[in-house]
Motif scaffolding. Structure first.
Motif, PDB file in Angstrom:
ATOM      1  N   ASN A   1     -34.166  49.928 -43.934  1.00  0.00           N
ATOM      2  CA  ASN A   1     -34.685  50.169 -45.287  1.00  0.00           C
ATOM      3  C   ASN A   1     -33.863  51.177 -46.074  1.00  0.00           C
ATOM      4  OD1 ASN A   1     -36.739  48.299 -45.305  1.00  0.00           O
ATOM      5  ND2 ASN A   1     -38.242  49.721 -44.454  1.00  0.00           N
ATOM      6  N   ALA A   2     -33.202  52.099 -45.408  1.00  0.00           N
ATOM      7  CA  ALA A   2     -32.387  53.093 -46.113  1.00  0.00           C
ATOM      8  C   ALA A   2     -31.274  52.422 -46.918  1.00  0.00           C
ATOM      9  CB  ALA A   2     -31.799  54.091 -45.129  1.00  0.00           C
ATOM     10  N   TYR A   3     -30.753  51.292 -46.413  1.00  0.00           N
ATOM     11  CA  TYR A   3     -29.700  50.564 -47.126  1.00  0.00           C
ATOM     12  C   TYR A   3     -30.221  49.910 -48.408  1.00  0.00           C
ATOM     13  CZ  TYR A   3     -26.551  51.072 -43.155  1.00  0.00           C
ATOM     14  OH  TYR A   3     -25.727  51.592 -42.163  1.00  0.00           O
TER      15      TYR A   3
ATOM     16  N   LYS B   1     -25.316  55.824 -42.351  1.00  0.00           N
ATOM     17  CA  LYS B   1     -26.406  56.011 -41.389  1.00  0.00           C
ATOM     18  C   LYS B   1     -26.136  57.168 -40.440  1.00  0.00           C
ATOM     19  CE  LYS B   1     -29.330  53.253 -38.362  1.00  0.00           C
ATOM     20  NZ  LYS B   1     -29.602  51.902 -37.865  1.00  0.00           N
ATOM     21  N   THR B   2     -24.874  57.395 -40.105  1.00  0.00           N
ATOM     22  CA  THR B   2     -24.551  58.457 -39.147  1.00  0.00           C
ATOM     23  C   THR B   2     -24.853  59.844 -39.701  1.00  0.00           C
ATOM     24  OG1 THR B   2     -22.239  58.610 -39.856  1.00  0.00           O
ATOM     25  CG2 THR B   2     -22.748  57.060 -38.067  1.00  0.00           C
ATOM     26  N   ARG B   3     -24.784  59.995 -41.033  1.00  0.00           N
ATOM     27  CA  ARG B   3     -25.064  61.297 -41.654  1.00  0.00           C
ATOM     28  C   ARG B   3     -26.334  61.283 -42.493  1.00  0.00           C
ATOM     29  NH1 ARG B   3     -20.552  63.154 -45.140  1.00  0.00           N
ATOM     30  NH2 ARG B   3     -20.373  60.971 -45.730  1.00  0.00           N
ATOM     31  N   ASP B   4     -26.995  60.128 -42.592  1.00  0.00           N
ATOM     32  CA  ASP B   4     -28.223  59.973 -43.369  1.00  0.00           C
ATOM     33  C   ASP B   4     -28.026  60.382 -44.831  1.00  0.00           C
ATOM     34  OD1 ASP B   4     -30.904  59.303 -43.837  1.00  0.00           O
ATOM     35  OD2 ASP B   4     -31.592  61.345 -43.393  1.00  0.00           O
ATOM     36  N   ILE B   5     -26.898  59.897 -45.427  1.00  0.00           N
ATOM     37  CA  ILE B   5     -26.629  60.177 -46.844  1.00  0.00           C
ATOM     38  C   ILE B   5     -26.039  58.940 -47.514  1.00  0.00           C
ATOM     39  CG2 ILE B   5     -26.214  62.657 -46.520  1.00  0.00           C
ATOM     40  CD1 ILE B   5     -23.197  61.968 -46.868  1.00  0.00           C
TER      41      ILE B   5
ATOM     42  N   SER C   1      -8.842  55.691 -66.368  1.00  0.00           N
ATOM     43  CA  SER C   1      -8.208  56.934 -66.815  1.00  0.00           C
ATOM     44  C   SER C   1      -7.533  57.630 -65.632  1.00  0.00           C
ATOM     45  CB  SER C   1      -9.248  57.874 -67.443  1.00  0.00           C
ATOM     46  OG  SER C   1     -10.057  58.483 -66.445  1.00  0.00           O
ATOM     47  N   GLY C   2      -7.704  57.042 -64.430  1.00  0.00           N
ATOM     48  CA  GLY C   2      -7.115  57.628 -63.233  1.00  0.00           C
ATOM     49  C   GLY C   2      -8.051  58.558 -62.496  1.00  0.00           C
ATOM     50  N   MET C   3      -9.300  58.647 -62.925  1.00  0.00           N
ATOM     51  CA  MET C   3     -10.245  59.558 -62.274  1.00  0.00           C
ATOM     52  C   MET C   3     -10.726  58.988 -60.940  1.00  0.00           C
ATOM     53  SD  MET C   3     -13.797  61.354 -63.532  1.00  0.00           S
ATOM     54  CE  MET C   3     -14.680  59.871 -63.857  1.00  0.00           C
ATOM     55  N   LEU C   4     -10.810  59.857 -59.967  1.00  0.00           N
ATOM     56  CA  LEU C   4     -11.435  59.560 -58.687  1.00  0.00           C
ATOM     57  C   LEU C   4     -12.559  60.563 -58.515  1.00  0.00           C
ATOM     58  CD1 LEU C   4     -11.643  58.296 -55.842  1.00  0.00           C
ATOM     59  CD2 LEU C   4      -9.975  60.017 -55.093  1.00  0.00           C
ATOM     60  N   LEU C   5     -13.775  60.054 -58.320  1.00  0.00           N
ATOM     61  CA  LEU C   5     -14.937  60.914 -58.141  1.00  0.00           C
ATOM     62  C   LEU C   5     -15.643  60.506 -56.862  1.00  0.00           C
ATOM     63  CD1 LEU C   5     -16.792  63.142 -59.273  1.00  0.00           C
ATOM     64  CD2 LEU C   5     -17.988  61.346 -60.569  1.00  0.00           C
ATOM     65  N   LEU C   6     -15.807  61.453 -55.959  1.00  0.00           N
ATOM     66  CA  LEU C   6     -16.496  61.221 -54.689  1.00  0.00           C
ATOM     67  C   LEU C   6     -17.829  61.941 -54.734  1.00  0.00           C
ATOM     68  CD1 LEU C   6     -13.455  61.864 -52.317  1.00  0.00           C
ATOM     69  CD2 LEU C   6     -14.284  59.662 -53.194  1.00  0.00           C
ATOM     70  N   LEU C   7     -18.909  61.187 -54.569  1.00  0.00           N
ATOM     71  CA  LEU C   7     -20.254  61.741 -54.662  1.00  0.00           C
ATOM     72  C   LEU C   7     -21.033  61.436 -53.389  1.00  0.00           C
ATOM     73  CD1 LEU C   7     -21.098  60.406 -58.234  1.00  0.00           C
ATOM     74  CD2 LEU C   7     -20.365  62.729 -57.658  1.00  0.00           C
ATOM     75  N   GLU C   8     -21.943  62.340 -53.031  1.00  0.00           N
ATOM     76  CA  GLU C   8     -22.822  62.103 -51.897  1.00  0.00           C
ATOM     77  C   GLU C   8     -24.184  62.693 -52.187  1.00  0.00           C
ATOM     78  OE1 GLU C   8     -19.849  61.555 -48.173  1.00  0.00           O
ATOM     79  OE2 GLU C   8     -20.685  63.579 -48.416  1.00  0.00           O
ATOM     80  N   GLY C   9     -25.197  62.090 -51.584  1.00  0.00           N
ATOM     81  CA  GLY C   9     -26.551  62.593 -51.788  1.00  0.00           C
ATOM     82  C   GLY C   9     -27.572  61.692 -51.146  1.00  0.00           C
TER      83      GLY C   9
END
Length: 164
Positions: free
Chosen positions: A26-28, A82-86, A95-103
Motif C-alpha cells: 500500500n505504501a507504493y 521500501k528499504t528506508r520507508d521514504i 533549464s538544466g535544473m536537477l532537484l532531488l527530494l525525499e519525504g
C-alpha cells in the motif's frame, strides 16, 4: 562458464516474481491520487500548463511529464523506497535544473524536501506538498527557505484539474 549457468538459473527462477508483486504494498499507492492527465493553473499567471502523471516499470515508478505554453518542460521520477520507508523524487527540466527530494505521505499530503544550490553557491531548502482536494483536483505548493526552514517563500501554488 559455471558462473554464467548458475546466474542464468537464478534469474530464471526470479522471473516469475514480477516487479508488480514487489511494488504491491500500500505504501507504493500513497501518491496514486496524482495519477492522470491534468491542466495546471496558478494565481500568478493565466497560463494553463499540462501535466501527465503515469505509472511505469510495472507500476513501481510514477513518471511526471510537465509542460507550459511558454516552452518550459520538466519530468520527474518518483518511487517509494521500501528499504528506508521514504518517497524519492528526481526532477529535471529544460533549464538544466536537477532537484532531488525525499519525504513521506503524512496528514493526507505528500511532502518532499531537498536542497538546491544556486549559481552563487547559496543553498536553499525546497519543499513541495501535494494534497488531493477531490478525486479530480490536486493542490501542489512549492516552497523555498533560505534560512534553514525558519521562513518559507511560496514559489508555486498550483491547482491540478483532471482532464481525462
Amino acid at each position: 562458464m559455471k558462473l554464467v549457468v548458475i546466474f542464468s538459473l537464478l534469474m530464471s527462477f526470479m522471473a516469475p516474481v514480477s516487479a508488480a508483486t514487489l511494488c504491491a504494498d500500500n505504501a507504493y499507492k500513497q501518491f496514486d491520487f496524482w495519477l492522470g492527465n491534468w491542466q495546471v493553473t496558478n494565481p500568478t499567471n493565466n497560463n494553463v500548463s499540462q501535466s501527465k502523471i503515469t505509472k511505469i516499470i510495472d507500476d513501481c515508478v510514477i513518471f511526471e511529464e510537465y509542460s507550459t505554453p511558454t516552452g518550459y518542460q520538466g519530468k520527474s521520477l518518483n518511487i517509494y523506497d521500501k528499504t528506508r520507508d521514504i518517497w524519492h523524487q528526481t526532477w529535471t527540466d529544460n533549464s538544466g535544473m536537477l532537484l532531488l527530494l525525499e519525504g513521506s505521505f503524512k496528514a493526507g499530503a505528500m511532502v518532499l524536501e531537498g536542497q538546491l544550490t544556486n549559481d552563487k553557491g547559496q543553498v536553499s531548502i525546497q519543499r513541495i506538498t501535494w494534497r488531493a482536494l477531490t478525486a479530480d483536483k490536486v493542490s501542489q505548493i512549492w516552497q523555498q527557505s533560505s534560512d534553514d526552514g525558519k521562513t518559507w517563500q511560496t514559489l508555486f501554488d498550483g491547482i491540478y484539474r483532471r482532464v481525462d
